[in-house]
Write an enzyme that holds these catalytic residues in place. Sequence first.
Site, PDB file in Angstrom:
ATOM      1  CE  LYS A  70      -1.441  12.001 -11.273  1.00  0.00           C
ATOM      2  NZ  LYS A  70      -0.542  10.860 -11.408  1.00  0.00           N
ATOM      3  CE1 TYR A 113      -4.850  12.204 -10.507  1.00  0.00           C
ATOM      4  CE2 TYR A 113      -5.953  13.534 -12.180  1.00  0.00           C
ATOM      5  CZ  TYR A 113      -5.130  12.473 -11.837  1.00  0.00           C
ATOM      6  OH  TYR A 113      -4.575  11.680 -12.812  1.00  0.00           O
ATOM      7  CG  ASP A 134      -1.891   1.149   1.217  1.00  0.00           C
ATOM      8  OD1 ASP A 134      -1.723   2.071   0.384  1.00  0.00           O
ATOM      9  OD2 ASP A 134      -2.837   1.128   2.019  1.00  0.00           O
TER      10      ASP A 134
HETATM   11  N1  LIG Z   1      -7.034   7.157 -16.618  1.00  0.00           N
HETATM   12  C1  LIG Z   1      -6.871   8.431 -16.888  1.00  0.00           C
HETATM   13  O1  LIG Z   1      -7.754   9.093 -17.458  1.00  0.00           O
HETATM   14  C2  LIG Z   1      -5.578   9.125 -16.525  1.00  0.00           C
HETATM   15  C3  LIG Z   1      -5.300  10.363 -17.114  1.00  0.00           C
HETATM   16  C4  LIG Z   1      -4.121  11.015 -16.766  1.00  0.00           C
HETATM   17  C5  LIG Z   1      -3.235  10.449 -15.865  1.00  0.00           C
HETATM   18  N2  LIG Z   1      -3.542   9.240 -15.300  1.00  0.00           N
HETATM   19  C6  LIG Z   1      -2.592   8.686 -14.322  1.00  0.00           C
HETATM   20  O2  LIG Z   1      -2.164   7.423 -14.800  1.00  0.00           O
HETATM   21  C7  LIG Z   1      -1.790   6.590 -13.698  1.00  0.00           C
HETATM   22  C8  LIG Z   1      -2.458   5.227 -13.859  1.00  0.00           C
HETATM   23  O3  LIG Z   1      -3.866   5.405 -13.771  1.00  0.00           O
HETATM   24  P1  LIG Z   1      -4.896   4.382 -14.423  1.00  0.00           P
HETATM   25  O4  LIG Z   1      -5.710   5.131 -15.400  1.00  0.00           O
HETATM   26  O5  LIG Z   1      -4.217   3.155 -14.860  1.00  0.00           O
HETATM   27  O6  LIG Z   1      -5.811   4.097 -13.141  1.00  0.00           O
HETATM   28  P2  LIG Z   1      -6.366   2.695 -12.551  1.00  0.00           P
HETATM   29  O7  LIG Z   1      -6.817   1.791 -13.648  1.00  0.00           O
HETATM   30  O8  LIG Z   1      -7.354   3.087 -11.503  1.00  0.00           O
HETATM   31  O9  LIG Z   1      -5.072   2.074 -11.866  1.00  0.00           O
HETATM   32  C9  LIG Z   1      -4.501   2.690 -10.736  1.00  0.00           C
HETATM   33  C10 LIG Z   1      -3.484   1.756 -10.124  1.00  0.00           C
HETATM   34  O10 LIG Z   1      -2.934   2.400  -8.960  1.00  0.00           O
HETATM   35  C11 LIG Z   1      -2.929   1.466  -7.899  1.00  0.00           C
HETATM   36  N3  LIG Z   1      -3.039   2.123  -6.603  1.00  0.00           N
HETATM   37  C12 LIG Z   1      -3.988   3.009  -6.196  1.00  0.00           C
HETATM   38  N4  LIG Z   1      -3.806   3.309  -4.906  1.00  0.00           N
HETATM   39  C13 LIG Z   1      -2.734   2.596  -4.477  1.00  0.00           C
HETATM   40  C14 LIG Z   1      -2.047   2.454  -3.233  1.00  0.00           C
HETATM   41  N5  LIG Z   1      -2.464   3.099  -2.128  1.00  0.00           N
HETATM   42  N6  LIG Z   1      -0.971   1.628  -3.157  1.00  0.00           N
HETATM   43  C15 LIG Z   1      -0.564   0.945  -4.237  1.00  0.00           C
HETATM   44  N7  LIG Z   1      -1.155   1.033  -5.447  1.00  0.00           N
HETATM   45  C16 LIG Z   1      -2.236   1.846  -5.563  1.00  0.00           C
HETATM   46  C17 LIG Z   1      -4.169   0.587  -8.162  1.00  0.00           C
HETATM   47  O11 LIG Z   1      -4.004  -0.688  -7.559  1.00  0.00           O
HETATM   48  P3  LIG Z   1      -4.745  -1.214  -6.241  1.00  0.00           P
HETATM   49  O12 LIG Z   1      -6.102  -0.582  -6.193  1.00  0.00           O
HETATM   50  O13 LIG Z   1      -4.754  -2.692  -6.435  1.00  0.00           O
HETATM   51  O14 LIG Z   1      -3.855  -0.780  -5.125  1.00  0.00           O
HETATM   52  C18 LIG Z   1      -4.121   0.441  -9.678  1.00  0.00           C
HETATM   53  O15 LIG Z   1      -3.264  -0.609 -10.031  1.00  0.00           O
HETATM   54  C19 LIG Z   1      -2.222   7.335 -12.433  1.00  0.00           C
HETATM   55  O16 LIG Z   1      -1.095   7.954 -11.855  1.00  0.00           O
HETATM   56  C20 LIG Z   1      -3.187   8.384 -12.953  1.00  0.00           C
HETATM   57  O17 LIG Z   1      -3.210   9.530 -12.135  1.00  0.00           O
HETATM   58  C21 LIG Z   1      -4.694   8.568 -15.610  1.00  0.00           C
END
Ligand SMILES: NC(=O)c1ccc[n+]([C@@H]2O[C@H](COP(=O)([O-])OP(=O)(O)OC[C@H]3O[C@@H](n4cnc5c(N)ncnc54)[C@H](OP(=O)(O)O)[C@@H]3O)[C@@H](O)[C@H]2O)c1
Length: 284
Positions: free
Chosen positions: A177, A173, A78
């Site tokens: 970023k 958020y 975590d």
């Molecule tokens: N999706 C978008 O639209 C978007 C746009 C711009 C930037 N991003 C960035 O891209 C990155 C990946 O996002 P995503 O879209 O792939 O989101 P996602 O599908 O929700 O995946 C997020 C990942 O982060 C992990 N996580 C969350 N809290 C955690 C914690 N306390 N400890 C360890 N792991 C944790 C989750 O795993 P567990 O829940 O299993 O811990 C999951 O594997 C993020 O940094 C996000 O801010 C996303």
Amino acid sequence: MSEPHSSARQGLPRRNAALGPWALVTGASDGIGAATARALAEAGFDLVVVARRNDRLTALAEEIAAVHRVRAVPIAADLGRRAGAGVFFRALDEEGIAQADIGVAVLAAGFGSTGALADADIGTERDMLDVNCGAVLEMSHALARSMRARGAGQLVLFGSVVGFQGNAFTANYSATKAYVQSLAEGLAAEMRPDGVHVLCVAPGPVASGFAARAGMTMGQAGTPEEVARAITAALGRSGTIRPGFLSKLLGYNLALTPRPLRVRIMSRIMRGMAAPPDRKRQEA
Ligand SMILES: NC(=O)c1ccc[n+]([C@@H]2O[C@H](COP(=O)([O-])OP(=O)(O)OC[C@H]3O[C@@H](n4cnc5c(N)ncnc54)[C@H](OP(=O)(O)O)[C@@H]3O)[C@@H](O)[C@H]2O)c1
């Protein structure tokens, strides 16, 4: 776990050889992290995958090992806890993987929220700072040291299209970023002489687990695979990449727009993406 079948022995493609044998991906239990772990395994890296949901990590590691014939190790941690990064590095040591052998680190773990900050749960917003910024800082610090010592490495951090200005209805958020974007730019300049590259990925909306956790509705969204391909194509480089049509469109169009106007435009977009409060209440 897989039968060790070292990618170093198999031979990573020449372009990635200095970065191997191991790649680390946080946030690998879902979305962009999972897609990037698969893409890096396809490129020949052995994989350490990290998140909280161990069942998903274990399934991913087994899949990667079977499909790509590389080593794949899941580590549940975590990263929202103060000691999260330390727990991870101790577990890595217990797995017998030297931190010095991690040549690529994709720090994708993160989450967002939408709505007025005054209405938000402060505990959740504080956790967001710890996961999106605190853990990224601690892991970058530790990995910068080991990568500098080996004279090669690739850090991949995650900004966002919202990280280039303030945005109403996702203010905290966006601020996390902006922190990561700035950290990546500074670290890239600092580490260039050490042979370490630092990439910042600034996607627009991507269809993943992110929107549901953030309470967000996304009309048009790219795919995690699209982001993963952009990352593997940029290995060995520093700078910012904007995967996907929307992040390019917004990013390049807004780059020359005065900042106050940018805040207004992006805030209007974010208002549209924030799920209405009563729908959020129904879903809770
Ligand atoms: N999706 C978008 O639209 C978007 C746009 C711009 C930037 N991003 C960035 O891209 C990155 C990946 O996002 P995503 O879209 O792939 O989101 P996602 O599908 O929700 O995946 C997020 C990942 O982060 C992990 N996580 C969350 N809290 C955690 C914690 N306390 N400890 C360890 N792991 C944790 C989750 O795993 P567990 O829940 O299993 O811990 C999951 O594997 C993020 O940094 C996000 O801010 C996303």
